[in-house]
Design an enzyme around this catalytic site. Structure first.
Site, PDB file in Angstrom:
ATOM      1  N   GLY A 201      43.778  35.452  39.104  1.00 57.25           N
ATOM      2  CA  GLY A 201      44.198  34.461  38.027  1.00 57.25           C
ATOM      3  C   GLY A 201      44.555  35.059  36.871  1.00 57.25           C
ATOM      4  N   ASN A 202      44.854  34.497  35.672  1.00 59.75           N
ATOM      5  CA  ASN A 202      45.036  35.065  34.358  1.00 59.75           C
ATOM      6  C   ASN A 202      44.338  34.432  33.375  1.00 59.75           C
ATOM      7  OD1 ASN A 202      47.104  33.483  33.388  1.00 59.75           O
ATOM      8  ND2 ASN A 202      47.929  33.848  35.341  1.00 59.75           N
ATOM      9  N   ARG A 203      44.642  34.765  32.090  1.00 64.51           N
ATOM     10  CA  ARG A 203      43.889  34.440  30.870  1.00 64.51           C
ATOM     11  C   ARG A 203      44.526  33.383  30.366  1.00 64.51           C
ATOM     12  NH1 ARG A 203      40.637  39.282  28.795  1.00 64.51           N
ATOM     13  NH2 ARG A 203      40.847  38.406  26.566  1.00 64.51           N
TER      14      ARG A 203
END
Ligand code: CTP
Length: 405
Positions: A201-203
């Protein structure tokens, strides 16, 4: 538009009957939220008849529809008239033990107050300090006027006349310059499953995408918000009538949802952080160290959704076209190098505008503020904006509108 008129308990409540009437006549959907005290001056049947909407003072009514926050969230404008010294104090303190209090705390729309009280109460340092606090927070104040007060006194404290309050209120309503347009916005970050419990995932919090959706809805557009893994508190900001929310998880789901929404969209904004790669296979059960395969994940490339939308769309300008906007987080410290990369990216993906996000310690991912440069069709910087994500959103929609023209 949806206007909430809060009425607090003062004799000037009778004047607000006329205020509500003017706002309804101007074509707005008005919901009156009186305090318990206000109902001693003007009763619920009067408010219901004039506003043509049900009236309640309690946070416990209509709980299933979360009415105590929904009213504020859905409002395009909140007017408190009359605003007594007590109500101003409660607003300044953020007290929310009645429906007007919760509505005011949940509202993101402009708020206008029309104070009404005795001259001494208005002049009191406590009231003046409360008004200053509210003004600093962006609340608009009209009046009070100087004149005859209840009990025969005179001085500053009279609620401004309903016509003047209505005029000030209508000036605060957002321009409806996106009315009639259908727009699609992606927000958040995709998650690509490794196994049932892990993902790549990412932030991205989705706050910029939600701000774009809310700004568009406020300015009259019908919005499809494709929401990739937004936290509940972020998603709650988008809960309003003109926004249709479609939750997605992976890049593939986001792609399908965006393509579907894009078919009828006049403008499409890809604000989501889409994973460039996904695990070649998502394991059907949780991988363990014993499996010995957690040290290596084979990846395959995801489709570039923005580029696919760019290839499929109708030409940008004019009423029948579709304007396409991408976002890019660039971390290069050299502004010219950043712009050069952004220009190439915009071309490559076939977007009209690319919003170049300056991701640093104060701006960008997971931060309330953003700083953006908008690169236009000729590679020029058409706008530069720093501030709240809502402010950035407003600048993006301004640029979309000027391209359509
Ligand atoms: N984007 C997309 N699909 C992808 C990756 C990105 O639609 N698979 C979109 C994003 O939503 C954003 C824009 O493309 O609007 C720019 O994303 P960015 O990650 O900066 O672009 P990349 O093509 O991944 O370029 P880079 O080499 O800089 O990572």
């Amino acid at each position: 538009m949806d206007i909430v008129v809060g009425v607090s308990g003062g004799i000037a409540a009778y004047k607000s009957v006329h205020l509500v009437r003017i706002l309804v006549k101007a074509g707005h959907d008005v919901t009156v939220v009186p305090t318990e005290d206000a109902l001693r001056f003007v009763g619920a049947p009067t408010w219901e008849a004039i506003s043509r909407n049900p009236v309640t003072t309690s946070v416990h009514d209509d709980v299933a529809k979360v009415r105590h926050v929904a009213l504020g969230q859905g409002a395009d404008l909140v007017v408190v008239a009359p605003a007594t010294a007590n109500t101003l104090a409660r607003m300044a303190a953020g007290i929310a033990d009645n429906l007007l209090g919760t509505t005011l705390l949940a509202a993101t729309a402009p708020v206008l107050v029309a104070p009404a009280m005795h001259a001494e109460m208005w002049a009191h340092p406590a009231t003046q300090a409360n008004v200053r606090t509210l003004v600093e927070r962006g609340v608009h104040v009209i009046g009070p006027d100087d004149g005859e007060l209840a009990g025969g006194d005179t001085g500053p404290g009279r609620m401004s006349e309903p016509e003047a309050v209505a005029e000030a209120a209508l000036r605060l309503l957002a321009p409806q310059d996106l009315a009639g347009l259908r727009v699609a916005v992606s927000a958040g970050g995709t998650r690509e499953p490794i196994d049932p419990v892990r993902y790549l995932g990412n932030r991205s919090s989705g706050r910029q995408g939600v701000a774009l959706a809310v700004e568009a809805a406020t300015r009259g557009a019908a919005v499809d918000l494709i929401a990739a893994n937004l936290a509940g508190d972020v998603l709650a900001l988008a809960a309003r009538p003109r926004i249709r929310i479609r939750p997605v998880a992976t890049a593939a789901e986001l792609s399908a949802a965006m393509k579907e929404a894009a078919v009828t969209a006049d403008a499409v904004i890809m604000a989501a952080a889409v994973a460039d790669y996904r695990p070649a296979q998502a394991a059907p059960h949780k991988l363990t160290k014993e499996d010995g395969i957690l040290d290596r994940i084979d990846l395959v490339e995801n489709e570039d959704v923005l580029a696919a939308l760019g290839a499929a769309r109708r030409d940008g300008a004019g009423p029948d076209g579709q304007i396409l906007v991408g976002f890019a987080a660039e971390t290069s410290a050299d502004p010219e190098a950043r712009r050069e990369r952004a220009r190439r990216k915009r071309e490559r993906k076939g977007a009209d505008l690319l919003a170049v996000n300056l991701a640093d310690a104060e701006h960008g991912f997971e931060k309330p503020d953003n700083a953006v440069e908008l690169i236009g069709p000729d590679g020029e910087v058409v706008a530069e904006v720093a501030g709240s994500k809502r402010r950035v959103a407003a600048a993006v929609w301004d640029a979309v509108l000027s391209l359509r023209r």
